[in-house]
Structure formats: structure tokens, C-alpha cells
Enzyme design. Structure first.
Site, PDB file in Angstrom:
ATOM      1  N   GLU A 102       0.835  -1.201   0.000  1.00 11.86           N
ATOM      2  CA  GLU A 102       0.000   0.000   0.000  1.00 11.86           C
ATOM      3  C   GLU A 102       0.871   1.253   0.000  1.00 11.86           C
ATOM      4  OE1 GLU A 102      -3.366  -0.028   2.491  1.00 11.86           O
ATOM      5  OE2 GLU A 102      -3.868  -2.086   1.936  1.00 11.86           O
TER       6      GLU A 102
ATOM      7  N   ARG B 247      -2.178 -10.670   3.268  1.00 13.25           N
ATOM      8  CA  ARG B 247      -3.393 -11.474   3.156  1.00 13.25           C
ATOM      9  C   ARG B 247      -4.136 -11.062   1.897  1.00 13.25           C
ATOM     10  NH1 ARG B 247      -6.841  -7.320   4.075  1.00 13.25           N
ATOM     11  NH2 ARG B 247      -6.296  -5.828   5.716  1.00 13.25           N
TER      12      ARG B 247
END
Length: 448
Positions: free
Chosen positions: A275, A292
């Protein structure tokens, strides 16, 4: 290949994993709390085991009960979905110790990337751009004040164990720093039992853009391009799209390369997301890595025709990846449909769905676990569906989303469908002109 996978989750993600397992010829075990006995994931799995009462800490977070369920059903792998135990290093380790494959990151990987301060230091070493900030944790208010002066205001204080916007404070001038420092530490201690803080330069007009990566057991990684998740409320994503309307080909190449470099540097295995915050000048900075599957993974699947859950399972079983990077061929938008009242400050609205009509047609995908007559329990996250539209262009994807939202009927509870319908007509959103601050000025129209 695995013979039987236990899904340590609930709702739409549990159902999503079950569907792929069935296509791959793998048996599935659902676990459920007593509040979820009537949930679709329980019905569609080959076997189902009740693991406790409604509170998460007595069921979906109760590691001993989940491991016991895996052992009595002879499951040889556990898929954690997202949330709950998906980024819990201790649970990943317990699975290892019991000879059960955790379809996710290793305990070492989760520890390395789960703590934000450690993750940032690791990415710096890998040569990935990071936000100017404190080296490790802040030791005192005096040190914090000195560093804030060096970085230049505005700055952002963040809890190292944070999540969901807890323990975060933006500080625009020095006279506000002490109050923010004390407030953030108290909130972090209350929420996470850890008041460790770090500080970063505050990025102006930020966009939240993430790169999907997949790494295998042989040190190879690839990226599957970006998702723009900037429309958020209290740090919770409301809608996502790919490709980002803010992206250029050059920026996509740079960010994709940086994400692959990050994954290969730490020898990342599985599906993960790197991110980034991107400022108004298109400078990008590593923010965190989610080890994940993400809630918003379907939009990536739609634009490159790729089953990410299948890839997670294959990688966990030791199958090497192709190593090819993917670029979006289409445009996809996801709206998270929550059981919340958008006219009443998004207040949760659990209860019984009395009527349900779901949208369909070309380019419309709906991931959901609800049905007419289903009762939404008050114990869990309020997301009940993800509506995804895919088209040749962004304009067409928005038009398709409007049509799909108009068709989507849920009665008996309040949902965020009216919010998304208004969003799709918002001039700034239609122009692709939005940042993570978008919701601060968004006002719901009066209900008709």
C-alpha cells in the site's frame, strides 16, 4: 495439492474461498459461531463445525477451537480470509506446529511486515520510497518535537500497533503537538495495549493506491497492477477501482516495480498488497503491506481475468508463479454494501432482510452471503455484499454501477446503497478528482 481446506472466516469471503476450492476439487470445512448457523458458507461447505458463541474472541478469534476443528475434520490447510486471524503471526505459527498449512504469510513475514515501524525500516533497506519519518519508535515528547521541526509541519503521529484509524493524529502546528501526542498514546494503549508511537511527514492531498502482488516459495514475485482505494470514511474503504484515474503509465511502472522489489526483498510467499500514499505531485511512499487477501481483490480479478484465491492455494501448495506482471485490460469498480444507515452517520443496521433482489447482467458481479430471510447479526463487521461492475472504460463502469445499484433492492434493514448511488453522480468522483479527504466534504442528499 491439498485434500481439505478449513476456512477460518465467515460471510462472503468464506463463501468466496469455498467456491474456488470446489472448482479445484478440494473439500472444504466451514467454521461458524452460533450467530452464523444459518449463514450460506455453512450450507455450501462439505462439512461445518460450530466453534463457539457469537463474540469473535470466543469463536473466530479462538485459535484452539479452530485448530481442534481442523484436526477432527482432517483438514490439511487453513485459509484465513481477511480480518480475524489472517495476519496473526501466532496463529500462523500454531498451524505450522500442528502440520497444517496456513494459506497466508509465514509467522516471520507477518512479524516483519505487521509492525509498521519494522515494515518501514525493511522497505527503506529494500530501496522502496518511504515517507520521511522517525527511525523506529519515538522515545519522548522532546524527541518528537525536534523531529517535527526537521520534517516540517504538517506531521502525522501513528500508533505502531495501529489499525482502523486508532492512535492517529494529524498535527498542523507546533502548539497542537503535545495534546495530539498525549491523546494518540492514550487511545493506542486503550485499543491495542501498546502506546508505542512513530511520526511521519503528512502527505498533502493523498491518494491511497495499492499494488497487488503474488510471491512464490522460490523467491519470485509479480504484480497485478493497482487499485485506488481513496474513497474512505474514518480510514475504512467505501469503494475501490482499477485502474486508478490518477495513474500514468510511467507511475504504474514505477510503483509496480517498487512493489515487486519489496516482495522479492523479503521473499514474500502468497498474495499480498503493498500500500502506498501518492501525493498531488505523484510522488509515492510505502505505507504498509497487507499479508493477506484484500476485501477489494475482485476488481483486480475482473480486469485481468485471474482467480486470486486459486493462486493463493497453488502458491501455498508449492506451485511456482509465472513471474509475469499484469496490466488492467478493462475498468472495474467495487462498492462495499454495508448494513448501515448513510442518512444517520452510517449507523450499523443489523436485523432481518425481508426482501432481496440482486442485480445482474453483463459485467455485473455480486459477492455476498446474504439472502431473503437472513438475519444480519450485530456481532461482526457490517459489510454484507460487494457489488462489482466491469466495462471497457471508466465511464461505462460507472454507468453500469448506477444501473446495478438501481436494481439492487434490500428491505428490512438500512444499507449504503443510496450512498453509492449518490457517489456515482458526484461531479468530483465522476471526474476521478478525489483524495482520501473526499468524504470530509461529502453530504448525503435528503432521502426521497
Amino acid at each position: 495439492m491439498f485434500k481439505k481446506i478449513l476456512i477460518a472466516n465467515r460471510g462472503e469471503i468464506a463463501l468466496r474461498v469455498i467456491r474456488t476450492c470446489r472448482e479445484m476439487g478440494i473439500k472444504t470445512v466451514a467454521v461458524y459461531s452460533t450467530a452464523d448457523a444459518e449463514s450460506l458458507h455453512v450450507r455450501f461447505a462439505d462439512e461445518a463445525v460450530c466453534i463457539g458463541p457469537p463474540p469473535s474472541n470466543l469463536s473466530y478469534l479462538k485459535m484452539s477451537n479452530i485448530i481442534a476443528a481442523a484436526e477432527i475434520t482432517n483438514a490439511d490447510a487453513i485459509h484465513p480470509g481477511y480480518g480475524f486471524l489472517s495476519e496473526n503471526a501466532k496463529f500462523s505459527k500454531i498451524c505450522q506446529e500442528h502440520g497444517i498449512k496456513f494459506i497466508g504469510a509465514s509467522p516471520e513475514m507477518i512479524e516483519k511486515m505487521g509492525d509498521k515501524a519494522t515494515a518501514k525500516a525493511t522497505m527503506k533497506a529494500a530501496g522502496v520510497p518511504t515517507i520521511p519519518g522517525s527511525e523506529g519508535l519515538l522515545e519522548s515528547y522532546e524527541q518528537t518535537k525536534k523531529l517535527a521541526k526537521e520534517f516540517g509541519y504538517p506531521v502525522m503521529l501513528k500508533a505502531t500497533a495501529g489499525g482502523g484509524g486508532k492512535g492517529m493524529r494529524a498535527v498542523w502546528k507546533e502548539e497542537d503537538l503535545l495534546k495530539a501526542w498525549e491523546g494518540a498514546r492514550q487511545e493506542a494503549a486503550a485499543s491495542f495495549g501498546n502506546d508505542g508511537m512513530y511520526m511521519e511527514k503528512l502527505i498533502e492531498e493523498p491518494r491511497h493506491i495499492e499494488i497487488q502482488v503474488v510471491g512464490d516459495a522460490y523467491g519470485k514475485a509479480c504484480h497485478l497492477s493497482e487499485r485506488d482505494c481513496s474513497v474512505q470514511r474514518r480510514h475504512q474503504k467505501l469503494t475501490e477501482e482499477t485502474p486508478s484515474p490518477f495513474m500514468t503509465d510511467e507511475l504504474r511502472q514505477k510503483m509496480g516495480d517498487a512493489a515487486v522489489k519489496a516482495a522479492e526483498y523479503i521473499k514474500y510467499e502468497g498474495a499480498g498488497t503493498v500500500e502506498f500514499l501518492v501525493d498531488k505531485h505523484r510522488n509515492f511512499y510505502f505505507m504498509e503491506m497487507n499479508t493477506r487477501i484484500q476485501v477489494e481483490h475482485p476488481i483486480t480479478e475482473q480486469v485481468i481475468d485471474y482467480d486470486l484465491i486459486r493462486e493463493q492455494i497453488l502458491v501455498a501448495a508449492g506451485v511456482p508463479i509465472s513471474g509475469k506482471n499484469y496490466l488492467p485490460q478493462l475498468h472495474a469498480i467495487e462498492c462495499r454494501i454495508n448494513a448501515e444507515d448513510p442518512y444517520n452517520d452510517f449507523r450499523p443496521s443489523p436485523g432481518k432482510i425481508t426482501t432481496l433482489h440482486t442485480p445482474g447482467g453483463h459485467g455485473v458481479r455480486l459477492d455476498t452471503h446474504v439472502y431473503s430471510g437472513y438475519t444480519i447479526p450485530p456481532n461482526y463487521d457490517s459489510m454484507i455484499a460487494k457489488l462489482i461492475t466491469t466495462a471497457q472504460t471508466r465511464e461505462e463502469a460507472i454507468s453500469k454501477m448506477k444501473r446495478a445499484l438501481d436494481e439492487f433492492v434490500i428491505e428490512g434493514i438500512k444499507t449504503t446503497i443510496p450512498f453509492h448511488r449518490q457517489l456515482m453522480d458526484d461531479p468530483a468522483y465522476v471526474e476521478g478528482d478525489y483524495t482520501t479527504k473526499f468524504m470530509e466534504s461529502f453530504k448525503m442528499n435528503d432521502p426521497q
